[in-house]
Design an enzyme around this catalytic site. Structure first.
Site, short mmCIF file in Angstrom:
data_model
loop_
_atom_site.label_atom_id
_atom_site.label_comp_id
_atom_site.label_asym_id
_atom_site.label_seq_id
_atom_site.Cartn_x
_atom_site.Cartn_y
_atom_site.Cartn_z
N ASN A 252 -26.43 -18.09 0.48
CA ASN A 252 -26.22 -19.28 -0.86
C ASN A 252 -26.46 -19.33 -1.73
O ASN A 252 -26.62 -20.97 -2.68
CB ASN A 252 -27.21 -20.34 0.78
CG ASN A 252 -26.82 -21.62 -0.18
OD1 ASN A 252 -25.85 -22.63 0.13
ND2 ASN A 252 -27.93 -22.49 0.19
N THR B 281 -2.22 9.03 1.71
CA THR B 281 -2.08 7.32 2.03
C THR B 281 0.13 7.81 1.93
O THR B 281 0.10 8.12 0.68
CB THR B 281 -2.85 6.89 0.98
OG1 THR B 281 -4.15 6.53 0.32
CG2 THR B 281 -2.23 5.35 1.40
N LYS C 85 3.17 6.47 0.95
CA LYS C 85 3.83 5.71 0.13
C LYS C 85 5.01 6.17 -0.25
O LYS C 85 5.81 6.84 0.70
CB LYS C 85 3.18 6.33 -1.15
CG LYS C 85 1.95 6.21 -1.28
CD LYS C 85 1.39 4.99 -1.70
CE LYS C 85 -0.24 5.44 -2.33
NZ LYS C 85 -0.76 3.55 -1.98
N LYS D 248 3.82 2.45 0.01
CA LYS D 248 2.81 1.72 1.23
C LYS D 248 3.65 0.34 1.51
O LYS D 248 3.01 0.89 2.87
CB LYS D 248 1.42 0.36 0.89
CG LYS D 248 1.98 -0.72 -0.66
CD LYS D 248 0.73 -0.52 -0.95
CE LYS D 248 -0.14 -0.21 -1.72
NZ LYS D 248 -1.11 -0.49 -2.38
N LYS E 180 -2.74 8.58 6.16
CA LYS E 180 -3.21 6.84 6.38
C LYS E 180 -1.65 5.25 6.03
O LYS E 180 -1.08 6.44 5.13
CB LYS E 180 -4.25 7.26 5.13
CG LYS E 180 -4.86 5.69 4.68
CD LYS E 180 -5.74 5.83 3.59
CE LYS E 180 -6.30 4.49 3.55
NZ LYS E 180 -5.42 3.13 2.81
N GLU F 148 -4.48 0.09 3.02
CA GLU F 148 -4.39 -1.31 3.45
C GLU F 148 -3.74 -2.64 4.41
O GLU F 148 -4.17 -3.24 4.85
CB GLU F 148 -5.84 -1.25 2.71
CG GLU F 148 -5.50 -1.78 1.43
CD GLU F 148 -4.97 -0.75 0.33
OE1 GLU F 148 -4.78 -1.65 -1.02
OE2 GLU F 148 -4.93 0.29 0.68
N HIS G 16 -11.35 1.14 5.64
CA HIS G 16 -10.87 1.06 3.34
C HIS G 16 -11.66 -0.22 3.67
O HIS G 16 -12.73 -1.47 3.64
CB HIS G 16 -9.28 0.62 3.62
CG HIS G 16 -8.56 0.68 2.20
ND1 HIS G 16 -9.21 -0.04 1.47
CD2 HIS G 16 -8.43 1.39 1.66
CE1 HIS G 16 -8.37 0.01 0.70
NE2 HIS G 16 -8.17 1.27 0.42
N ARG G 17 -12.30 -0.51 2.33
CA ARG G 17 -13.22 -1.55 1.16
C ARG G 17 -12.20 -2.27 0.38
O ARG G 17 -12.67 -3.25 -0.13
CB ARG G 17 -13.98 -0.25 0.37
CG ARG G 17 -13.70 0.19 -0.44
CD ARG G 17 -14.48 0.74 -1.19
NE ARG G 17 -13.88 1.03 -2.88
CZ ARG G 17 -14.74 1.68 -3.86
NH1 ARG G 17 -15.48 1.58 -4.28
NH2 ARG G 17 -13.60 2.40 -4.84
N HIS H 277 -14.04 4.46 2.07
CA HIS H 277 -13.92 4.84 0.08
C HIS H 277 -14.94 4.25 -0.54
O HIS H 277 -15.09 3.41 -0.02
CB HIS H 277 -13.03 3.94 0.19
CG HIS H 277 -11.48 4.39 0.81
ND1 HIS H 277 -9.83 4.41 0.34
CD2 HIS H 277 -10.99 4.21 2.03
CE1 HIS H 277 -9.58 5.33 1.23
NE2 HIS H 277 -10.00 4.55 2.51
N SER I 50 -10.32 8.85 -3.46
CA SER I 50 -9.01 8.22 -2.85
C SER I 50 -8.40 6.87 -4.52
O SER I 50 -9.37 6.27 -4.57
CB SER I 50 -8.19 7.63 -1.93
OG SER I 50 -7.18 7.48 -1.91
#
Length: 440
Positions: free
Chosen positions: A113, A163, A165, A167, A191, A194, A284-285, A317, A369
């Site tokens: 808040n 990862t 690709k 993707k 992977k 995301e 994953h972030r 990550h 990554s």
């Protein structure tokens, strides 16, 4: 009796420079930029009040509880060197303000808040000190670094990933083919990106099935345990759990979650399931830069990393220092230590404002990554060490000879760098030569 209505300065109640912090307090360091004319003591006290027991006016129900027991306190303020009218405010919160085992409640209270508060031009949460009395109420990583190495039977080197690709847009069968080629070539993991969930071009169940086939075929051919981060992130917690259950039924060793877009509550639920069912959990972030990129406003990633370690995840990550995504070396190494180590000393040069004792909570493997390739391998090996995952997407699939040769190149480069380091060679100075020798 004794109640007097009206508005009074926050600092009269919530600025307490003589307060001796307790071992059980949650401590916070906020970078604050007050509005012109607002004293820093009032701004710091306002943050303490609005993130704990206070509101804009005196209320008669204050007399029904003990504010001294429950209120947050601003106990110190220091100016930021080189920044005009910017301060670090140190706040202490009593443990009773927070629900046990709930990152959701922790964040709702401390950052829920105060960031739109009129008295402040900008506010950034730089660090939190989580006391053992509170951290012990969390699940933490489902398994941790040592258990993961034992499950995979892989020691003494960074783990390697890729990862897949592009993707988005591949069919499930072509996706599985790319997974197989990368794992057969020598990678430990592949992977889901995301944002690969369950789209019209590739529904999640089809992807899981073709990936499982690729996984077991690569394992049989290489004699190594392989994994693919099957992204279980979904629109509802129920759907997310259904996908994780299916991954377990297929015999997959690891699933994945986007913990910021999916939410802490969903993440902790998934972490409990993973621990109970022997699944590793890759995190994953996605969306982190919306929160942490601005230097003066938001939440620093080291706080999000601590939150993830409590909420539950075996990988996360953490930037690369050398690739396409932003990351300063010392600051990155600071939160990498906060992810992996048991006890981390205060070190302002690395952005660590408080000594953090995780006691027995398992560590999280940092994942490098984003824009990295084999020529970065010496630097990555030096920076992140063995307890890390080095993930090459375009750096594998962009190889001119194809996916499997790209994976071979990464594995050969990694093992060459580890061997050279173990022999005492200087990776920073001799890195390119080491890679060239490995290519012969």
């Amino acid at each position: 009796v004794g109640f007097k209505a009206g508005v009074k300065d926050y600092r009269l109640t919530y600025y307490t420079p003589d307060y001796p912090t307790k071992d059980t307090d949650i401590l916070a360091a906020f970078r604050m930029t007050p509005q012109p004319g607002v004293p820093p003591e009032e701004a710091g006290a306002a943050v303490a009040a609005e993130s704990s027991t206070g509101t804009w006016t005196t209320v008669w129900t204050d007399g029904l509880t003990s504010l001294d027991r429950y209120k947050g306190r601003c106990y110190d303020i220091e100016p930021v060197s080189g920044e005009d009218k910017q301060y670090i405010a140190y706040l202490a919160y009593p443990l009773d303000l927070f629900e046990e085992g709930s990152v959701t409640n922790l964040f709702t209270s401390i950052v829920g808040n105060v960031f739109g508060f009129k008295a402040l031009r900008a506010l950034r949460l730089e660090d939190l000190r989580i006391p053992p009395a509170y951290s012990k109420t969390f699940i933490g990583p489902p398994h941790g670094i040592q258990v993961e190495r034992d499950k995979l039977n892989k020691y003494g080197r960074p783990l390697l990933g890729c990862t897949i690709k592009p993707k988005l847009g591949l069919s499930a069968k072509n996706y599985g083919r790319a997974v197989y080629e990368c794992l057969r070539g020598g990678l430990d993991f592949t992977k889901d990106d995301e944002n690969v969930n369950s789209q019209p071009f590739m529904r999640w169940r089809d992807r899981f099935l073709f990936v499982a086939e690729a996984l077991f075929k690569a394992q049989a051919e290489t004699g190594e345990i392989k994994g693919h981060y099957l992204n279980a992130t979904a629109g509802t917690c129920e759907e997310m759990m259904k996908r994780a259950v299916f991954a377990r039924e297929l015999g997959a060793p690891i699933v994945m979650h986007d913990y910021l877009t999916g939410g802490f509550t969903a993440n902790t639920s998934l972490a409990f399931y993973c621990r109970d069912n022997g699944l590793l959990l890759h995190i994953h972030r996605a969306m982190h830069a919306v929160i942490d990129r601005q230097r003066n406003h938001g939440i620093h990633f080291r706080v999000l990393a601590k939150a993830l370690r409590m909420s539950g995840g075996d990988h996360i990550h953490a930037g690369t220092v050398v690739g396409k995504l932003e990351g300063e070396r010392e600051v990155t190494l600071g939160f990498v230590d906060l992810l992996r180590d048991d006890y981390i000393e205060k070190d302002r040069s690395r952005g660590i404002y408080f000594t953090q004792d995780w006691v027995s909570m398992p560590g999280v493997l940092p994942v490098a990554s984003g824009g990295i390739h084999v020529w970065h391998m010496p630097a990555l090996t030096e920076i992140f060490g063995d307890d890390s995952v080095l993930q090459f997407g375009g750096g594998t699939l962009g190889h001119p000879w194809g996916n499997a040769p790209g994976a071979v190149a990464n594995r050969v480069a990694s093992e060459a760098c580890v061997q050279a380091r173990n022999e005492g060679r200087d990776l920073a100075r001799e890195g390119n030569e080491i890679i060239r020798e490995a290519c012969k």
